[in-house]
Design an enzyme around this catalytic site. Structure first.
Site, PDB file in Angstrom:
ATOM      1  CD  GLU A 221      -2.918  -1.090   2.335  1.00  0.00           C
ATOM      2  OE1 GLU A 221      -3.969  -1.746   2.233  1.00  0.00           O
ATOM      3  OE2 GLU A 221      -2.649  -0.393   3.343  1.00  0.00           O
ATOM      4  CD  GLU A 426      -3.659  -5.903   4.197  1.00  0.00           C
ATOM      5  OE1 GLU A 426      -4.527  -5.109   4.634  1.00  0.00           O
ATOM      6  OE2 GLU A 426      -2.441  -5.680   4.251  1.00  0.00           O
TER       7      GLU A 426
END
Length: 535
Positions: A221, A426
């Site tokens: 991320e 995720e």
């Protein structure tokens, strides 16, 4: 008749009855598992007919089912075996930065307790575990100091133990945390020197662990990292300017672009290193993990549809387009102009084949409203730095049907990046820390809805090869501290006791129902297991 012959006949009959009993027991277990599927908790979002259609879906044999974690959120042991301070160690020590004033010095003590946590994963039936390495544990001073063999030895033991459990390690090089030394020395991601440090770090990791690690991601991320670290200042290094935040220093318009550019160059350097020196022999894959939000136009107007495109450009394709196509998205180039850093010819050379896969972290969706041709309320976002888009979770007071975002996001990535391999790295549901909640029906509903959306994307042709639930355990949730719980296992942070929630049983059953091995094959496998009843 001799006694020995009588005993032999009795033994043969007993063996036959026992064999038949095993088959009947296997049938009963299979039936009960099927009855305990997720449909009882989510029959409000699709019809019974659709549920049955979904349940016939089986994932490919090599599909990765796993759980995900990160070093700072799980490990603890913050100064153990030669590790020095990371940026998050320093940041969490600043008053007011974390909601409950907590830190990750102990977290869930995964550094010491990982063998027991691997047992929990084995019981779930997962075949992969996504984890990250602590850069500060391996290179406490970056390339300016020695390799910390204490950290190397720990991760070697851990990777070996993961593999012994029959689980595939899926390893991220950095999940927000870096050695604080690099921040002190030259300003970390704002300085081009970071590329040399990251390449040096990647080289050490590939050399020490790459013979066993077959899945690498460079960053987790990076879009969140630069937006919260350099635009709003809510993550380290806590740099920003008004109106985005009230930091002591920073430039919220320029610094996120500089940091992102250096992260992209660092990714390209690490991938080029892996391609040229390690991949042929180690036969692994390398990619990047992105936080994703599906942006739905708030209306059918052309302006709002274009705003949704700009929202993706300023959030996701900001990082992926340079890696895949060698250029920033058109929307960013048109709005930011000369403020956007440029790539050199040498940079573009290393951008070819720069991804084997994209990791998709998917939790939520937003409505996108145009602020370029329309007036947006003050303080509601929609600035030049955000692409003149106001993103909101609500429309007329109602929330967007978020599981749809999983399907849309996977198809978007598939179409934009030419059927690239995808992993859902995720996906999970957080609940406020309001006590010991073990019957986590909302988490079960969330996961089942999102997994249904994932199946639909795969039916449409998305090349999705894995799903990692966030997370196995409650853990340190960044600026929320321990106020939010994401675990399928409840953790008592005072004793470190792990207690399974309903979602753990549900996920275990889901994996059993949907993996490629048929139920008949599973029963035959149990029939052959001489220890089947010794449980």
């Amino acid at each position: 008749m001799k006694k020995s012959i009588v005993y032999e006949i009795m033994e043969t009959k007993s063996s036959m009855y026992l064999s038949q009993f095993r088959l009947w027991l296997c049938f009963i277990i299979t039936t009960l598992v099927s009855l305990s599927s997720s449909t009882r908790w989510y029959d409000d979002h699709i019809s019974l007919k659709e549920i049955h259609a979904e349940e016939t879906f089986h994932f490919p044999k090599n599909f990765l089912f796993g759980t995900a974690s990160s070093a700072y959120q799980y490990e603890g042991a913050y100064l153990t075996d030669g590790k020095t301070l990371s940026n998050w160690d320093v940041f969490t020590n600043i008053s007011g930065k974390i909601a409950d004033g907590s830190h990750g010095k102990v977290a869930v003590d995964h550094y010491h307790r990982y063998p027991g946590d691997l047992d929990l994963m084995e019981d779930l039936g997962v075949n992969s575990y996504r984890l990250s390495l602590s850069w500060a544990r391996i290179l406490p001073k970056g390339r300016f100091g020695d390799v910390n063999m204490g950290g190397i030895d720990h991760y070697n033991r851990m990777i070996n133990d993961i593999l012994k459990t029959g689980i595939e390690p899926f390893v991220t090089l950095t999940h927000y945390d870096i050695p604080q030394e690099l921040e002190y020395r030259y300003g970390s991601w704002l300085n081009p020197q970071i590329r040399e440090d990251f390449e040096h770090y990647a080289n050490i990791c590939f050399r020490h662990f790459g013979d066993r690690v077959k899945f690498w991601s460079t960053f987790n991320e990076p879009n969140v990292q630069v937006i919260l670290g350099y635009r709003t200042g809510t993550y380290p290094p806590s740099r920003c300017s008004k109106p985005f935040g009230n930091c002591s220093c920073g430039d919220s318009y320029i610094e996120p672009l500089v940091a992102a550019h250096n992260i992209i160059l660092s990714h390209l350097a690490a991938v080029n290193l892996y391609r040229t020196k390690f991949q042929e022999q180690q036969r692994g894959q390398i990619g990047i993990v992105m936080n994703t939000i599906w942006f739905e136009p708030i209306s059918d107007s052309l302006a709002d549809r274009l705003a949704a495109d700009r929202a993706q450009a300023f959030y996701l394709t900001w990082f992926l387009d340079p890696v895949v196509f060698g250029r920033y998205p058109r929307e960013m180039r048109e709005i930011l102009g000369d403020d956007l850093p440029e790539f050199t010819k040498d940079d573009l050379k290393s951008s070819k084949n720069a991804l084997d896969f994209i990791g998709i972290n998917q939790y939520t969706s937003r409505y996108a409203k145009d602020c370029l041709h329309s007036v947006c309320e003050p303080g509601k976002g929609g600035s030049r730095a955000e692409g003149f888009v106001y993103a909101n979770a609500l429309k007329d007071g109602l929330r967007l049907g978020e599981p749809v975002g999983m399907e849309e996001m996977l198809m978007y990535a598939t179409e934009r990046y030419k059927n690239i391999t995808l992993y859902v790295t995720e996906n999970g549901f957080g609940e406020n820390n309001t006590g010991v909640l073990l019957n986590d029906y909302q988490r079960v509903k969330f996961m089942s809805n999102y997994l249904d959306a994932l199946k639909r994307a795969m039916r449409k042709g998305a090349d999705v090869r894995g799903y990692f639930a966030w997370s196995l355990l409650d853990n340190f949730e960044w600026i929320s501290g321990y106020t939010i719980r994401f675990g399928m296992y409840h953790v008592d942070f005072s004793t470190q006791e792990r207690t399974p929630r309903l979602s753990a049983s549900w996920y275990k059953n889901f994996i059993f129902q949907h993996r490629a091995l048929s139920k008949d094959d599973w029963c035959l496998k149990q029939k052959e297991d001489t220890n089947f009843f010794l449980i």
